[in-house]
Design a protein around this motif. Structure first.
Motif, PDB file in Angstrom:
ATOM      1  N   ALA A  11       0.673  -1.274  -0.150  1.00  0.00           N
ATOM      2  CA  ALA A  11       0.431   0.080   0.153  1.00  0.00           C
ATOM      3  C   ALA A  11       0.967   1.518   0.483  1.00  0.00           C
ATOM      4  O   ALA A  11       0.789   2.422  -0.401  1.00  0.00           O
ATOM      5  CB  ALA A  11      -0.912   0.135   1.482  1.00  0.00           C
ATOM      6  N   VAL A  12       1.868   1.015   0.667  1.00  0.00           N
ATOM      7  CA  VAL A  12       2.785   2.434   1.094  1.00  0.00           C
ATOM      8  C   VAL A  12       4.093   3.139  -0.405  1.00  0.00           C
ATOM      9  O   VAL A  12       3.553   4.154  -1.252  1.00  0.00           O
ATOM     10  CB  VAL A  12       4.318   2.718   1.789  1.00  0.00           C
ATOM     11  CG1 VAL A  12       5.017   3.713   2.008  1.00  0.00           C
ATOM     12  CG2 VAL A  12       3.484   2.616   3.272  1.00  0.00           C
ATOM     13  N   GLY A  79      -7.058   3.595   7.976  1.00  0.00           N
ATOM     14  CA  GLY A  79      -5.538   3.686   8.943  1.00  0.00           C
ATOM     15  C   GLY A  79      -4.973   3.968   7.894  1.00  0.00           C
ATOM     16  O   GLY A  79      -3.527   4.045   7.972  1.00  0.00           O
ATOM     17  N   THR A  80      -4.593   2.967   6.306  1.00  0.00           N
ATOM     18  CA  THR A  80      -4.125   3.683   5.784  1.00  0.00           C
ATOM     19  C   THR A  80      -3.334   4.721   4.916  1.00  0.00           C
ATOM     20  O   THR A  80      -2.288   4.943   4.934  1.00  0.00           O
ATOM     21  CB  THR A  80      -3.832   1.994   4.083  1.00  0.00           C
ATOM     22  OG1 THR A  80      -4.586   1.018   4.745  1.00  0.00           O
ATOM     23  CG2 THR A  80      -2.783   2.287   3.716  1.00  0.00           C
ATOM     24  N   PHE A  81      -4.848   5.316   5.206  1.00  0.00           N
ATOM     25  CA  PHE A  81      -4.045   7.191   4.742  1.00  0.00           C
ATOM     26  C   PHE A  81      -3.348   7.071   5.578  1.00  0.00           C
ATOM     27  O   PHE A  81      -2.808   8.431   5.253  1.00  0.00           O
ATOM     28  CB  PHE A  81      -5.828   7.654   4.986  1.00  0.00           C
ATOM     29  CG  PHE A  81      -6.060   9.552   4.593  1.00  0.00           C
ATOM     30  CD1 PHE A  81      -5.849   9.753   2.569  1.00  0.00           C
ATOM     31  CD2 PHE A  81      -5.000  10.590   5.353  1.00  0.00           C
ATOM     32  CE1 PHE A  81      -5.599  11.275   2.650  1.00  0.00           C
ATOM     33  CE2 PHE A  81      -4.848  11.516   5.090  1.00  0.00           C
ATOM     34  CZ  PHE A  81      -5.424  11.548   3.693  1.00  0.00           C
ATOM     35  N   VAL A  84       0.166   6.182   4.811  1.00  0.00           N
ATOM     36  CA  VAL A  84       0.239   6.783   3.825  1.00  0.00           C
ATOM     37  C   VAL A  84       0.978   8.071   4.150  1.00  0.00           C
ATOM     38  O   VAL A  84       1.829   8.691   2.819  1.00  0.00           O
ATOM     39  CB  VAL A  84       0.097   6.157   2.884  1.00  0.00           C
ATOM     40  CG1 VAL A  84       0.395   6.911   1.617  1.00  0.00           C
ATOM     41  CG2 VAL A  84      -0.158   4.423   2.335  1.00  0.00           C
ATOM     42  N   TYR A  85       0.101   8.799   3.955  1.00  0.00           N
ATOM     43  CA  TYR A  85       0.294  10.361   4.685  1.00  0.00           C
ATOM     44  C   TYR A  85       1.984  10.380   5.442  1.00  0.00           C
ATOM     45  O   TYR A  85       2.347  11.284   5.334  1.00  0.00           O
ATOM     46  CB  TYR A  85      -1.057  11.191   5.015  1.00  0.00           C
ATOM     47  CG  TYR A  85      -0.558  12.665   5.371  1.00  0.00           C
ATOM     48  CD1 TYR A  85      -0.926  13.608   4.267  1.00  0.00           C
ATOM     49  CD2 TYR A  85      -0.839  13.215   6.384  1.00  0.00           C
ATOM     50  CE1 TYR A  85      -0.219  15.047   4.808  1.00  0.00           C
ATOM     51  CE2 TYR A  85      -0.399  14.341   6.965  1.00  0.00           C
ATOM     52  CZ  TYR A  85      -0.590  15.389   5.527  1.00  0.00           C
ATOM     53  OH  TYR A  85       0.065  16.420   6.222  1.00  0.00           O
ATOM     54  N   THR A  86       2.003   9.796   6.808  1.00  0.00           N
ATOM     55  CA  THR A  86       2.692   9.673   6.944  1.00  0.00           C
ATOM     56  C   THR A  86       3.666  10.011   7.064  1.00  0.00           C
ATOM     57  O   THR A  86       4.872  11.137   7.227  1.00  0.00           O
ATOM     58  CB  THR A  86       2.202   9.186   8.948  1.00  0.00           C
ATOM     59  OG1 THR A  86       0.789   9.698   9.729  1.00  0.00           O
ATOM     60  CG2 THR A  86       3.561   9.281   9.785  1.00  0.00           C
ATOM     61  N   ILE A 159      -6.877   2.249  -1.833  1.00  0.00           N
ATOM     62  CA  ILE A 159      -7.573   3.021  -1.844  1.00  0.00           C
ATOM     63  C   ILE A 159      -7.652   4.220  -0.292  1.00  0.00           C
ATOM     64  O   ILE A 159      -6.868   5.578  -0.540  1.00  0.00           O
ATOM     65  CB  ILE A 159      -8.675   3.222  -1.323  1.00  0.00           C
ATOM     66  CG1 ILE A 159     -10.318   2.616  -2.584  1.00  0.00           C
ATOM     67  CG2 ILE A 159     -10.081   4.268  -1.277  1.00  0.00           C
ATOM     68  CD1 ILE A 159     -11.447   1.600  -2.588  1.00  0.00           C
ATOM     69  N   GLY A 160      -7.226   4.046   0.877  1.00  0.00           N
ATOM     70  CA  GLY A 160      -5.991   4.813   1.366  1.00  0.00           C
ATOM     71  C   GLY A 160      -4.731   5.448   1.067  1.00  0.00           C
ATOM     72  O   GLY A 160      -4.925   6.631   0.972  1.00  0.00           O
TER      73      GLY A 160
END
Length: 187
Positions: A11-12, A79-81, A84-86, A159-160
């Motif tokens: 995901a990242v 959670g993934t948003f 990945v934002y971090t 998606i996140g």
């Protein structure tokens, strides 16, 4: 993830691809390696810790009782948003120049984000946010329940990740460039 060079989460990696930090071929190769690594890792856990492995359902992610698929998907997206934002914020090369008075190592905020996401999502999905980890556990455990909602642990994180990459690269970054431009023209 980017500065250290360690990609351990599809995901990242997908978020970095969407943010144009990794090529398509490299992203796909990383994802294959991540999934193979997760399968091998779960296989080792099963081989060396069989009792714990069986007691905890092979570590396979599944939707927890009392939650529907939409809630699980939402938890994985959010959670993934956050993760990945971090990653984008902590590894932003422009950040060092902007915040040089704040010496922060990228792994610290990323690790804290992962910890906070786990606190919030373990009761819902057992916390996926890493499709390779969810996939590796499902492959080795290979019981029906591990596969029932596997799609949630791929679709939600992707998606996140895409939303976080888009938000950081095209909304925040564009707004910062626009604000800097108007600041310079007024100065």
């Amino acid at each position: 993830m980017t500065h250290a060079g360690g990609h351990i989460n599809p995901a990242v990696t997908f978020g970095l691809f969407v943010g144009r930090k990794v090529s398509l071929i490299r992203a796909l190769m990383y994802m294959v390696a991540q999934c193979l690594g997760a399968i091998c890792g779960c296989g080792l856990v099963k081989a060396f810790q069989k009792t714990y492995y069986n007691n905890y359902g092979g570590g396979a992610n599944e939707l927890q009782p009392g939650f529907n698929k939409g809630t699980g998907l939402g938890a994985e997206i959010i959670g993934t948003f956050v993760l990945v934002y971090t990653v984008f914020a902590a590894t932003d090369p422009k950040r060092n120049a902007r915040d040089s008075h704040v010496p922060v190592l990228a792994p610290l905020p990323i690790g804290f984000a992962v910890f906070m996401v786990h606190l919030a999502t373990i009761p819902v999905t057992g916390t996926g946010i890493n499709p390779a980890r969810s996939f590796g556990a499902a492959v080795i455990y290979n019981k029906e329940k591990a596969w029932d909602d596997q799609w949630i642990f791929w679709v939600g994180p992707f998606i996140g990740a895409a939303a976080a990459a888009f938000y950081h690269q095209y909304i925040l970054r564009a707004a910062a460039i626009k604000a800097l431009g108007s600041f310079r023209s007024n100065a």
